[in-house]
Scaffold this motif. Structure first.
Motif, PDB file in Angstrom:
ATOM      1  N   VAL A   1       0.853  -1.193   0.000  1.00  0.00           N
ATOM      2  CA  VAL A   1       0.000   0.000   0.000  1.00  0.00           C
ATOM      3  C   VAL A   1       0.888   1.242   0.000  1.00  0.00           C
ATOM      4  O   VAL A   1       0.659   2.195  -0.760  1.00  0.00           O
ATOM      5  CB  VAL A   1      -0.974  -0.005   1.206  1.00  0.00           C
ATOM      6  CG1 VAL A   1      -1.650   1.359   1.368  1.00  0.00           C
ATOM      7  CG2 VAL A   1      -2.027  -1.102   1.033  1.00  0.00           C
ATOM      8  N   GLY A   2       1.922   1.235   0.840  1.00  0.00           N
ATOM      9  CA  GLY A   2       2.851   2.365   0.914  1.00  0.00           C
ATOM     10  C   GLY A   2       3.557   2.641  -0.401  1.00  0.00           C
ATOM     11  O   GLY A   2       3.876   3.789  -0.711  1.00  0.00           O
ATOM     12  N   LYS A   3       3.794   1.601  -1.189  1.00  0.00           N
ATOM     13  CA  LYS A   3       4.446   1.748  -2.496  1.00  0.00           C
ATOM     14  C   LYS A   3       3.449   2.116  -3.587  1.00  0.00           C
ATOM     15  O   LYS A   3       3.835   2.305  -4.745  1.00  0.00           O
ATOM     16  CB  LYS A   3       5.159   0.440  -2.875  1.00  0.00           C
ATOM     17  CG  LYS A   3       6.326   0.117  -1.970  1.00  0.00           C
ATOM     18  CD  LYS A   3       6.916  -1.238  -2.308  1.00  0.00           C
ATOM     19  CE  LYS A   3       8.025  -1.576  -1.327  1.00  0.00           C
ATOM     20  NZ  LYS A   3       8.687  -2.846  -1.636  1.00  0.00           N
ATOM     21  N   GLY A   4       2.167   2.167  -3.228  1.00  0.00           N
ATOM     22  CA  GLY A   4       1.141   2.515  -4.209  1.00  0.00           C
ATOM     23  C   GLY A   4       0.776   1.371  -5.143  1.00  0.00           C
ATOM     24  O   GLY A   4       0.165   1.604  -6.184  1.00  0.00           O
ATOM     25  N   LEU A   5       1.114   0.135  -4.774  1.00  0.00           N
ATOM     26  CA  LEU A   5       0.843  -1.013  -5.640  1.00  0.00           C
ATOM     27  C   LEU A   5      -0.471  -1.711  -5.291  1.00  0.00           C
ATOM     28  O   LEU A   5      -1.005  -2.470  -6.092  1.00  0.00           O
ATOM     29  CB  LEU A   5       2.001  -2.006  -5.561  1.00  0.00           C
ATOM     30  CG  LEU A   5       3.365  -1.412  -5.926  1.00  0.00           C
ATOM     31  CD1 LEU A   5       4.465  -2.447  -5.732  1.00  0.00           C
ATOM     32  CD2 LEU A   5       3.356  -0.864  -7.337  1.00  0.00           C
ATOM     33  N   VAL A   6      -0.940  -1.473  -4.090  1.00  0.00           N
ATOM     34  CA  VAL A   6      -2.193  -2.051  -3.594  1.00  0.00           C
ATOM     35  C   VAL A   6      -2.948  -0.931  -2.908  1.00  0.00           C
ATOM     36  O   VAL A   6      -2.348  -0.011  -2.343  1.00  0.00           O
ATOM     37  CB  VAL A   6      -1.897  -3.204  -2.594  1.00  0.00           C
ATOM     38  CG1 VAL A   6      -3.150  -3.677  -1.892  1.00  0.00           C
ATOM     39  CG2 VAL A   6      -1.218  -4.364  -3.310  1.00  0.00           C
ATOM     40  N   ARG A   7      -4.260  -1.004  -2.973  1.00  0.00           N
ATOM     41  CA  ARG A   7      -5.048  -0.016  -2.220  1.00  0.00           C
ATOM     42  C   ARG A   7      -6.097  -0.722  -1.384  1.00  0.00           C
ATOM     43  O   ARG A   7      -6.503  -1.841  -1.694  1.00  0.00           O
ATOM     44  CB  ARG A   7      -5.674   1.025  -3.138  1.00  0.00           C
ATOM     45  CG  ARG A   7      -6.583   0.515  -4.192  1.00  0.00           C
ATOM     46  CD  ARG A   7      -6.971   1.657  -5.145  1.00  0.00           C
ATOM     47  NE  ARG A   7      -7.836   1.163  -6.172  1.00  0.00           N
ATOM     48  CZ  ARG A   7      -9.117   1.441  -6.264  1.00  0.00           C
ATOM     49  NH1 ARG A   7      -9.691   2.259  -5.424  1.00  0.00           N
ATOM     50  NH2 ARG A   7      -9.839   0.932  -7.240  1.00  0.00           N
ATOM     51  N   ARG A   8      -6.464  -0.062  -0.314  1.00  0.00           N
ATOM     52  CA  ARG A   8      -7.495  -0.597   0.585  1.00  0.00           C
ATOM     53  C   ARG A   8      -8.838   0.000   0.182  1.00  0.00           C
ATOM     54  O   ARG A   8      -8.936   1.196  -0.068  1.00  0.00           O
ATOM     55  CB  ARG A   8      -7.182  -0.225   2.030  1.00  0.00           C
ATOM     56  CG  ARG A   8      -5.979  -0.932   2.590  1.00  0.00           C
ATOM     57  CD  ARG A   8      -5.795  -0.602   4.072  1.00  0.00           C
ATOM     58  NE  ARG A   8      -4.669  -1.319   4.607  1.00  0.00           N
ATOM     59  CZ  ARG A   8      -3.432  -0.837   4.694  1.00  0.00           C
ATOM     60  NH1 ARG A   8      -3.185   0.391   4.303  1.00  0.00           N
ATOM     61  NH2 ARG A   8      -2.463  -1.566   5.193  1.00  0.00           N
TER      62      ARG A   8
END
Length: 164
Positions: free
Chosen positions: A77-84
């Motif tokens: 999430v921090g790398k912008g590859l996954v979102r919640r």
């Protein structure tokens, strides 16, 4: 300690092939200059394959402790590859979904791996008898991997979810 069995030659061959396949993935990740580890990439592939999931479900799929899964997905999430994304049915439930950047990494790595595998298969064409292909397919099924066409159908569904 390695157990001896009638299956030992096949096990050893698969161990060697497995190392080669991991090496292909590592090189493909390096080629796309992604700051992603192999376990993180596996999590991205799980999301690409299965669609949106809860963090606990990803941890179970990867066979890691829930806390390990949480740390891994937090990094993604921090790398912008996954979102919640909160569930519309139950606001307490948080689903994880690939972002466009995460999808892009999976697409590029899989394309690079496929190109390399095509080259290797072309170099070893005489050994690719139907029995070899059937055995590898059965192995993948027994390991719980989805067939390629189902994987891409899940990928199409995931891409549609990103459009929402």
């Amino acid at each position: 300690m390695q157990p001896s069995s009638d299956h030992e030659p096949a096990v050893l061959a698969l161990m060697r092939a497995s190392r080669a396949l991991v090496g292909l993935t590592v090189r493909a990740l390096a080629d796309v200059e992604a700051d992603v580890t192999i376990p993180q990439f596996r999590a991205l592939v799980v999301l690409a394959t299965r669609g949106s999931m809860r963090g606990a479900d990803i941890a179970e799929e990867l066979n890691v402790n829930p806390s390990t899964g949480t740390r891994m997905t937090d990094r993604l999430v921090g790398k912008g590859l996954v979102r919640r994304v909160r569930s519309t049915d139950d606001r307490r439930v948080v689903q994880l979904r690939l972002s466009a950047a995460g999808r892009d990494i999976v697409e590029k790595v899989m394309a690079r791996r496929r190109t390399e595998l095509e080259r290797i298969v072309a170099e070893t064409a005489p050994v690719w008898q139907p029995a070899v292909t059937d055995a590898l397919t059965a192995f993948a099924v027994a390991a719980g991997e989805m067939p390629e066409q189902e994987w891409w159908m899940g990928w199409t569904r995931q891409a549609a979810e990103l459009q929402d």
